[in-house]
Design an enzyme around this catalytic site. Structure first.
Site, short mmCIF file in Angstrom:
data_model
loop_
_atom_site.label_atom_id
_atom_site.label_comp_id
_atom_site.label_asym_id
_atom_site.label_seq_id
_atom_site.Cartn_x
_atom_site.Cartn_y
_atom_site.Cartn_z
N TYR A 65 16.28 80.41 45.04
CA TYR A 65 17.03 81.49 44.90
C TYR A 65 18.60 81.43 44.96
O TYR A 65 19.24 80.58 45.68
CB TYR A 65 16.95 82.40 46.27
CG TYR A 65 17.85 83.56 46.35
CD1 TYR A 65 17.58 85.10 45.66
CD2 TYR A 65 18.77 83.65 47.29
CE1 TYR A 65 18.53 85.69 45.64
CE2 TYR A 65 19.70 84.76 47.34
CZ TYR A 65 19.60 85.70 46.36
OH TYR A 65 20.33 86.68 46.34
N HIS A 95 32.35 89.68 40.82
CA HIS A 95 32.59 90.35 41.95
C HIS A 95 34.17 90.34 42.16
O HIS A 95 34.73 90.97 43.13
CB HIS A 95 32.03 89.54 43.31
CG HIS A 95 30.74 89.89 43.72
ND1 HIS A 95 29.48 89.23 43.20
CD2 HIS A 95 30.31 90.83 44.27
CE1 HIS A 95 28.49 89.68 43.98
NE2 HIS A 95 28.85 90.84 44.47
N ASN A 207 28.73 84.51 50.45
CA ASN A 207 27.75 85.41 51.18
C ASN A 207 27.88 85.25 52.72
O ASN A 207 27.00 84.40 53.15
CB ASN A 207 26.38 84.90 50.84
CG ASN A 207 25.13 85.95 51.13
OD1 ASN A 207 25.44 86.93 51.94
ND2 ASN A 207 24.04 85.67 50.55
#
Length: 518
Positions: A65, A95, A207
């Site tokens: 992932y 982003h 993250n």
């Protein structure tokens, strides 16, 4: 002291798997400490094992992932092998949509330190070189320009941290010596080679909860000092109002066992000896903003240990996704990017801090009102004779205090309850932790403005009370505080513009200029 000398004399905060404190991050933020990555071979080997495991997994399995898939709701999209290396760079690129004011240099240093702390735990699958690159930015004073708005606090602080990821790779802009400079130019001048991110490194940088955690560290530092400073102001307000020191009696407070509140009462006892109270004409019970001050300030004092625990636990966590278990060789998918603990701490802190502003606002209202200040002039004006008619003392200052207090109270609506479902309902329950932290810093700023105004007020009030009741001198601690304030703020005898005094006092508050209750 020259910058080169400062680097050799300031302490170094070592980043590895050991626990860091709020004070470590605050020291880095204010340039009082530098950040250094541990050179322990076992630590660096542990970091390398995570990155090496991911490389091997990519070769052998080919399905990870955020490495061979898209992000978030796009996890079902498979990325062709020949494009995997480009994926992290696309992540920080798309982003790049933050807005609002840029975080200031101290906040930005704290953000870099908080992200470095998390990545150093060894569960993020990043290279040693990435960690070193963050220390190089801090050491060279190259601080990413990070817009403050655009994070919902899960999946962490994606948008603001994309600006760190981009700068590590030589893109976007940095602060350098107070000026905005293209990152590529700044890195080149500092002799720092831009990174080419490894497969999971973009996700690992972005993250996580580094922005909200960094802001929370700075907020805690300021709030802790305000508990002491508001207590000293209360003592000076009580003296100004010719108050009843017995309200802070030790036996009285033993009957209500909140430790922080009891500490505040003890500080007040040290400033207001009860033997000075014994004379006729005193009010038996002072109004609540004096009598109940330990109960108001004590809420924050008692909450601070909980806030510290939540903030430091988050600071010392691996908080990206997925986590990499380098020893068990597993990829662990979870939600450690969720900033709920920081959101709750910041929502609670801003409430308790705003109550300090409200307390001092009420104290000032008593001190400037001749109906309640026990014989002192209206608005605490220092003018006398015919000139008293045209002087207005602290009248306008009290209006400003009411404005700042009202704005602080307005911001106490908790941010954490305003979760929004985002990103195709993948991020369907989010923390709003960064918004809560930004709100808390704004409440702190407004409350510090109130505190600055109250320092002028109690400096004026104690000075006038000494003239009105020379037989009742203040205790040594208040006398010392009055002298220290007097070095910055003259008595208001003739009306004058108070903004310069306020701005100077705010600087003093931020610098913790007064040593209180050691």
């Amino acid at each position: 002291m020259r910058p080169a000398d400062l680097k050799t004399t300031r302490r170094a905060v070592r980043f590895d798997r050991e626990r860091l404190s709020i004070e470590d991050i605050v020291a880095i933020a204010h340039g009082e400490a530098g950040a250094t990555l541990s050179d322990d071979p076992a630590f660096r080997a542990m970091i390398a094992r995570g990155a090496d495991f991911l490389d091997r997994l990519l070769r052998e399995d080919g399905n990870i992932y955020g490495v061979t898939t898209g992000y978030g709701d796009s996890c079902t999209v498979n990325v062709p092998a020949e494009l995997v290396a480009e994926l992290p760079h696309h992540l920080y690129t798309y982003h790049g949509c933050g807005l609002g004011e840029y975080f200031d240099p101290a906040q930005t240093r704290a953000i870099l330190a908080a992200r470095l702390a998390s990545l150093s735990k060894g569960y993020s699958g990043v290279s040693v070189e990435l960690l070193l690159q963050i220390t190089r930015l801090l050491d060279a004073g190259l601080l990413p320009l990070i817009p403050s708005e655009g994070s919902v606090g899960a999946s962490g602080d994606l948008t603001p941290l994309s600006y760190l990821a981009a700068v590590l790779c030589g893109e976007r802009e940095v602060w350098r010596d107070g000026a905005q400079v293209p990152a590529a130019e700044a890195l080149r001048a500092a002799g720092i080679a831009p990174l080419r991110l490894r497969p999971k490194e973009g996700l690992a940088i972005m993250n996580g909860t580094a922005v909200m955690t960094a802001l929370a560290c700075l907020a805690f530092d300021r709030a802790e000092y305000l508990t002491r400073l508001c207590t000293r102001i209360t003592a000076m307000a009580s003296y100004t109002l010719d108050g009843n020191a017995h309200h802070f009696d030790e036996v009285l407070f033993a009957a209500k066992p909140h430790a922080g509140m009891q500490n505040v009462a003890a500080w007040l006892r040290s400033d207001l000896p009860t033997e000075q109270w014994e004379r006729n004409g005193k009010r038996l019970q002072d109004r609540y903003s004096i009598r109940c001050a330990p109960h108001v300030i004590g809420v924050l004092a008692d909450a601070l240990p909980f806030f510290r625990s939540s903030i430091e636990n988050e600071l010392n966590s691996a908080n990206d996704n997925p986590l990499i278990d380098p020893d068990g060789e597993r990829v662990l998918h979870g939600g450690h990017f969720y900033g709920g603990h920081i959101a709750f701490a910041m929502d609670g802190m801003k409430n308790a801090v705003a109550n300090l502003a409200d307390l001092l606002d009420r104290q000032m209202a008593l001190m400037v009102d001749s109906r309640y200040n026990h014989g002192l002039p209206a608005n605490l004006s220092g003018a006398s004779g015919p000139r008293a008619a045209i002087n207005h003392g602290l009248k306008a200052l009290q209006i400003s205090v009411s404005a700042w207090t009202a704005e602080a109270l307005k911001l106490t609506m908790p941010a954490s309850v305003f979760s929004r479902s985002t990103e195709c309902h993948n991020q369907d329950k989010v923390s709003m932790g960064t918004i809560a932290a930004r709100d808390c810093l704004r409440v702190l700023q407004l409350t510090e403005q109130v505190v600055a105004a109250l320092l002028i007020t109690v400096r004026q009030g104690v000075w006038l009370r000494q003239q009105a009741n020379p037989e009742l001198p203040p205790h040594a601690a208040i006398t010392r505080m009055l002298a220290e304030l007097g070095a910055d703020v003259a008595p208001v005898q003739e009306d004058r513009r108070l903004e310069p005094d306020l701005r100077l006092l705010i600087e003093r508050i931020r610098a913790k200029a007064w040593e209180l209750y050691v």
